[in-house]
Design a protein around this motif. Structure first.
Motif, PDB file in Angstrom:
ATOM      1  N   VAL A  53      -8.993  11.356  -6.012  1.00 14.08           N
ATOM      2  CA  VAL A  53      -9.241  10.176  -5.187  1.00 14.08           C
ATOM      3  C   VAL A  53     -10.740  10.001  -4.967  1.00 14.08           C
ATOM      4  O   VAL A  53     -11.527  10.932  -5.155  1.00 14.08           O
ATOM      5  CB  VAL A  53      -8.540  10.289  -3.808  1.00 14.08           C
ATOM      6  CG1 VAL A  53      -7.033  10.369  -3.968  1.00 14.08           C
ATOM      7  CG2 VAL A  53      -9.061  11.498  -3.020  1.00 14.08           C
ATOM      8  N   LEU A  97      -7.260   7.761   8.086  1.00 19.16           N
ATOM      9  CA  LEU A  97      -6.590   6.711   7.321  1.00 19.16           C
ATOM     10  C   LEU A  97      -5.925   5.679   8.233  1.00 19.16           C
ATOM     11  O   LEU A  97      -5.869   4.489   7.897  1.00 19.16           O
ATOM     12  CB  LEU A  97      -5.558   7.338   6.385  1.00 19.16           C
ATOM     13  CG  LEU A  97      -5.167   6.529   5.141  1.00 19.16           C
ATOM     14  CD1 LEU A  97      -6.397   6.049   4.387  1.00 19.16           C
ATOM     15  CD2 LEU A  97      -4.268   7.358   4.235  1.00 19.16           C
ATOM     16  N   CYS A 109     -10.337  15.314  -2.913  1.00 18.72           N
ATOM     17  CA  CYS A 109     -11.238  14.344  -2.289  1.00 18.72           C
ATOM     18  C   CYS A 109     -12.667  14.878  -2.266  1.00 18.72           C
ATOM     19  O   CYS A 109     -12.934  15.916  -1.653  1.00 18.72           O
ATOM     20  CB  CYS A 109     -10.770  14.031  -0.867  1.00 18.72           C
ATOM     21  SG  CYS A 109     -11.830  12.853   0.000  1.00 18.72           S
ATOM     22  N   VAL A 149       0.937   5.504   0.301  1.00 12.94           N
ATOM     23  CA  VAL A 149       0.210   6.708   0.695  1.00 12.94           C
ATOM     24  C   VAL A 149       1.038   7.926   0.276  1.00 12.94           C
ATOM     25  O   VAL A 149       2.197   8.059   0.668  1.00 12.94           O
ATOM     26  CB  VAL A 149      -0.036   6.765   2.216  1.00 12.94           C
ATOM     27  CG1 VAL A 149      -0.818   8.031   2.582  1.00 12.94           C
ATOM     28  CG2 VAL A 149      -0.774   5.520   2.685  1.00 12.94           C
ATOM     29  N   TYR A 195       0.857  -1.184   0.000  1.00 16.04           N
ATOM     30  CA  TYR A 195       0.000   0.000   0.000  1.00 16.04           C
ATOM     31  C   TYR A 195       0.897   1.239   0.000  1.00 16.04           C
ATOM     32  O   TYR A 195       1.895   1.293   0.724  1.00 16.04           O
ATOM     33  CB  TYR A 195      -0.916   0.024   1.235  1.00 16.04           C
ATOM     34  CG  TYR A 195      -1.822  -1.181   1.321  1.00 16.04           C
ATOM     35  CD1 TYR A 195      -2.983  -1.264   0.555  1.00 16.04           C
ATOM     36  CD2 TYR A 195      -1.515  -2.242   2.165  1.00 16.04           C
ATOM     37  CE1 TYR A 195      -3.805  -2.378   0.618  1.00 16.04           C
ATOM     38  CE2 TYR A 195      -2.336  -3.365   2.236  1.00 16.04           C
ATOM     39  CZ  TYR A 195      -3.481  -3.420   1.462  1.00 16.04           C
ATOM     40  OH  TYR A 195      -4.288  -4.521   1.513  1.00 16.04           O
ATOM     41  N   PHE A 243      -3.193   5.497  -1.856  1.00 19.18           N
ATOM     42  CA  PHE A 243      -3.989   6.475  -1.124  1.00 19.18           C
ATOM     43  C   PHE A 243      -3.312   7.844  -1.224  1.00 19.18           C
ATOM     44  O   PHE A 243      -2.092   7.941  -1.313  1.00 19.18           O
ATOM     45  CB  PHE A 243      -4.117   6.085   0.349  1.00 19.18           C
ATOM     46  CG  PHE A 243      -4.844   4.788   0.595  1.00 19.18           C
ATOM     47  CD1 PHE A 243      -6.164   4.783   1.029  1.00 19.18           C
ATOM     48  CD2 PHE A 243      -4.211   3.564   0.390  1.00 19.18           C
ATOM     49  CE1 PHE A 243      -6.836   3.590   1.258  1.00 19.18           C
ATOM     50  CE2 PHE A 243      -4.870   2.360   0.620  1.00 19.18           C
ATOM     51  CZ  PHE A 243      -6.188   2.373   1.049  1.00 19.18           C
ATOM     52  N   GLN A 271      -8.558   3.337   8.996  1.00 17.46           N
ATOM     53  CA  GLN A 271      -8.947   2.547   7.832  1.00 17.46           C
ATOM     54  C   GLN A 271      -7.948   1.433   7.542  1.00 17.46           C
ATOM     55  O   GLN A 271      -8.335   0.348   7.104  1.00 17.46           O
ATOM     56  CB  GLN A 271      -9.115   3.448   6.607  1.00 17.46           C
ATOM     57  CG  GLN A 271     -10.208   4.488   6.740  1.00 17.46           C
ATOM     58  CD  GLN A 271     -11.494   3.914   7.322  1.00 17.46           C
ATOM     59  OE1 GLN A 271     -12.092   3.003   6.760  1.00 17.46           O
ATOM     60  NE2 GLN A 271     -11.918   4.444   8.473  1.00 17.46           N
ATOM     61  N   GLU A 318      -6.572   1.106  -6.260  1.00 17.03           N
ATOM     62  CA  GLU A 318      -7.061   1.022  -4.882  1.00 17.03           C
ATOM     63  C   GLU A 318      -5.950   0.781  -3.870  1.00 17.03           C
ATOM     64  O   GLU A 318      -6.173   0.918  -2.663  1.00 17.03           O
ATOM     65  CB  GLU A 318      -8.111  -0.080  -4.761  1.00 17.03           C
ATOM     66  CG  GLU A 318      -7.595  -1.474  -5.056  1.00 17.03           C
ATOM     67  CD  GLU A 318      -8.668  -2.539  -4.940  1.00 17.03           C
ATOM     68  OE1 GLU A 318      -8.307  -3.728  -4.853  1.00 17.03           O
ATOM     69  OE2 GLU A 318      -9.868  -2.174  -4.916  1.00 17.03           O
ATOM     70  N   THR A 378     -12.851   7.472  -0.161  1.00 15.60           N
ATOM     71  CA  THR A 378     -12.073   6.606   0.746  1.00 15.60           C
ATOM     72  C   THR A 378     -10.599   6.999   0.770  1.00 15.60           C
ATOM     73  O   THR A 378      -9.799   6.341   1.430  1.00 15.60           O
ATOM     74  CB  THR A 378     -12.185   5.142   0.318  1.00 15.60           C
ATOM     75  OG1 THR A 378     -11.743   5.029  -1.045  1.00 15.60           O
ATOM     76  CG2 THR A 378     -13.611   4.643   0.445  1.00 15.60           C
ATOM     77  N   LEU A 379     -10.248   8.058   0.002  1.00 15.21           N
ATOM     78  CA  LEU A 379      -8.873   8.539  -0.165  1.00 15.21           C
ATOM     79  C   LEU A 379      -8.033   7.622  -1.048  1.00 15.21           C
ATOM     80  O   LEU A 379      -6.818   7.815  -1.172  1.00 15.21           O
ATOM     81  CB  LEU A 379      -8.168   8.742   1.188  1.00 15.21           C
ATOM     82  CG  LEU A 379      -8.805   9.778   2.127  1.00 15.21           C
ATOM     83  CD1 LEU A 379      -8.032   9.854   3.446  1.00 15.21           C
ATOM     84  CD2 LEU A 379      -8.843  11.149   1.456  1.00 15.21           C
ATOM     85  N   GLN A 380      -8.663   6.632  -1.697  1.00 17.57           N
ATOM     86  CA  GLN A 380      -7.965   5.788  -2.654  1.00 17.57           C
ATOM     87  C   GLN A 380      -7.944   6.465  -4.019  1.00 17.57           C
ATOM     88  O   GLN A 380      -8.931   7.089  -4.434  1.00 17.57           O
ATOM     89  CB  GLN A 380      -8.655   4.425  -2.774  1.00 17.57           C
ATOM     90  CG  GLN A 380      -8.534   3.554  -1.539  1.00 17.57           C
ATOM     91  CD  GLN A 380      -9.426   2.326  -1.624  1.00 17.57           C
ATOM     92  OE1 GLN A 380     -10.653   2.464  -1.655  1.00 17.57           O
ATOM     93  NE2 GLN A 380      -8.828   1.148  -1.677  1.00 17.57           N
ATOM     94  N   SER A 381      -6.825   6.331  -4.723  1.00 17.97           N
ATOM     95  CA  SER A 381      -6.728   6.863  -6.073  1.00 17.97           C
ATOM     96  C   SER A 381      -7.855   6.318  -6.939  1.00 17.97           C
ATOM     97  O   SER A 381      -8.275   5.174  -6.786  1.00 17.97           O
ATOM     98  CB  SER A 381      -5.370   6.497  -6.676  1.00 17.97           C
ATOM     99  OG  SER A 381      -5.374   6.684  -8.069  1.00 17.97           O
TER     100      SER A 381
END
Length: 410
Positions: free
Chosen positions: A276, A319, A297, A108, A106, A289, A322, A286, A279-282
């Motif tokens: 994004v 985050l 956002c 960020v 992951y 972030f 999450q 996914e 959910t702050l995901q690109s």
């Protein structure tokens, strides 16, 4: 084992790796890594204090290396230069070892934003910026000799957002304090804003109070004034007015760095923010972030999260929770920004704030204490209340023993 890489050691990035280091990093199955080119963390809303020579480096700066060792994450001093989403790797440039690759599960991105010169001719060559601690230190290195040299010196600041306003007020306070030393140096400050009032994103009544205080401090405020070009020692306005100055600082507008538009196809907007989901995901990956000023956002009402320090802090806390859900296989929750208001410092003993959805505007020393409390809450996440209490006590003792303007201490 999950590998989480956080790029950017600003307020959001550092708070996130601190939380993740405590909750996940001390477990053998997770690795948390912070990638940041600087060696120390400075809270960005206080960069104007570095430029004015009033920031306490000893007590308020954070060493990434030491902090990482104490909080369960790894620190790589490097700048991110590339991304390969297919192999889940990033390319970084290190000051000693050169280029290297790091792999992630992951990623960020929390690299923040920079000032927007709107492609105004001459700005990049003839103006200083306050986008990083290094730039603020460079500004201080040039302002300090002016404060030590007898006579009147001129400083122009373009942009009357929070950064421009706080810098103008802080320097005005420093210049006033210098008169106590009978040094014979004074600083004439001009604050230039293209909009019809200072702090155009704040309530009108707050803008009025801030401008009145600035003018009481001796700052010349020019609104409805757009800069056409910058030259050596002068700014030329759209109506051909010339503003001469010994130093010129640009603090108008924001955008994100151009390299964010070259990250393996990730979507960006017109100011280079990465797009994004809530959910702050690109939008395209996914596993990536984005949070803070570098993220566009969306919110339920159709607006977007504003580029403010409190939004970045809230995103970091969100985050962190999450990722805990993600590790348990639970679905991600949307990030909802809660606007806590706006507080602007006008010197070390005065501030103006708009609170309760801009319904209440307060000013004075107590509001400045609230401004300082926001910074202490950031430190509390990094260190805990015990160390924060010790830092507050040490700072008060140093304040009693040291002059407000540290340039006169040597």
């Amino acid at each position: 084992m999950s590998k989480i890489i956080v790029v950017g050691g600003g307020a959001a990035g550092l708070e996130l790796v601190t939380r993740l280091g405590r909750s996940l990093g001390r477990r053998a199955e997770h690795t948390i890594t912070l990638v940041e080119p600087a060696s120390h963390h400075y809270w960005k809303p206080r960069l104007h204090e570095i430029a004015a020579g009033t920031f306490d480096n000893e007590l308020d700066a954070v060493s990434y290396l030491q902090h990482a060792a104490c909080h369960g994450y790894q620190y790589v001093q490097a700048a991110m230069t590339g991304l390969d989403r297919s192999t889940k790797t990033i390319t970084v440039s290190q000051p000693v070892n050169g280029e290297a690759t790091l792999d992630y599960d992951y990623l960020v991105l929390a690299v923040g934003a920079i000032s927007n010169d709107f492609k105004t001719p001459g700005v990049s060559e003839h103006c200083l910026f306050l986008d990083s601690a290094e730039q603020a230190q460079r500004a201080w290195a040039l302002i300090n000799p002016l404060l030590r040299t007898q006579g009147e010196h001129r400083l122009s600041i373009v942009g009357a957002g929070a950064t421009g306003v706080e810098l103008a007020a802080e320097l005005a306070k420093v210049s006033e304090k210098l008169q106590r030393y009978r040094h014979g140096a004074s600083l004439s400050i001009t604050l230039v804003e293209a909009a019809d009032r200072v702090l155009p994103a704040s309530p009108a009544c707050m803008s009025e109070k801030v401008q009145r205080k600035l003018e009481q401090q001796g700052v010349t405020v020019l609104t409805n004034t757009r800069i056409q070009r910058a030259e050596s020692g002068r700014l030329v306005t759209a109506d051909d007015q010339v503003l001469t100055a010994d130093l010129q600082i640009w603090a108008a507008g924001i955008k994100c760095a151009d390299w964010l538009t070259q990250l393996d196809g990730l979507e960006t907007n017109r100011i280079n923010q990465l797009k994004v989901h809530d959910t702050l995901q690109s939008t395209l990956d996914e596993a990536i972030f984005v949070m803070g000023d570098s993220a566009e956002c969306p919110q339920p009402d159709g607006s977007f999260v504003p580029p403010r320090a409190q939004a970045a802090n809230q995103a970091a806390g969100h985050l962190a929770h999450q990722f805990a859900r993600l590790m348990k296989g639970k679905p991600l929750q949307p990030f909802l920004f809660n606007d806590g208001g706006m507080v602007v410092a006008l010197g070390h003993d005065y501030a103006v704030g708009a609170l309760m959805n801009d319904k209440v505007v307060l000013r004075g020393r107590l509001v400045r204490n609230l401004y300082d409390t926001i910074f202490r809450l950031h430190q509390r996440i990094l260190f805990g209340w015990g160390r924060v209490t010790a830092l507050v006590m040490l700072k008060r003792i140093k304040g009693l023993l040291s002059p407000y303007y540290k340039g006169n201490a040597s």
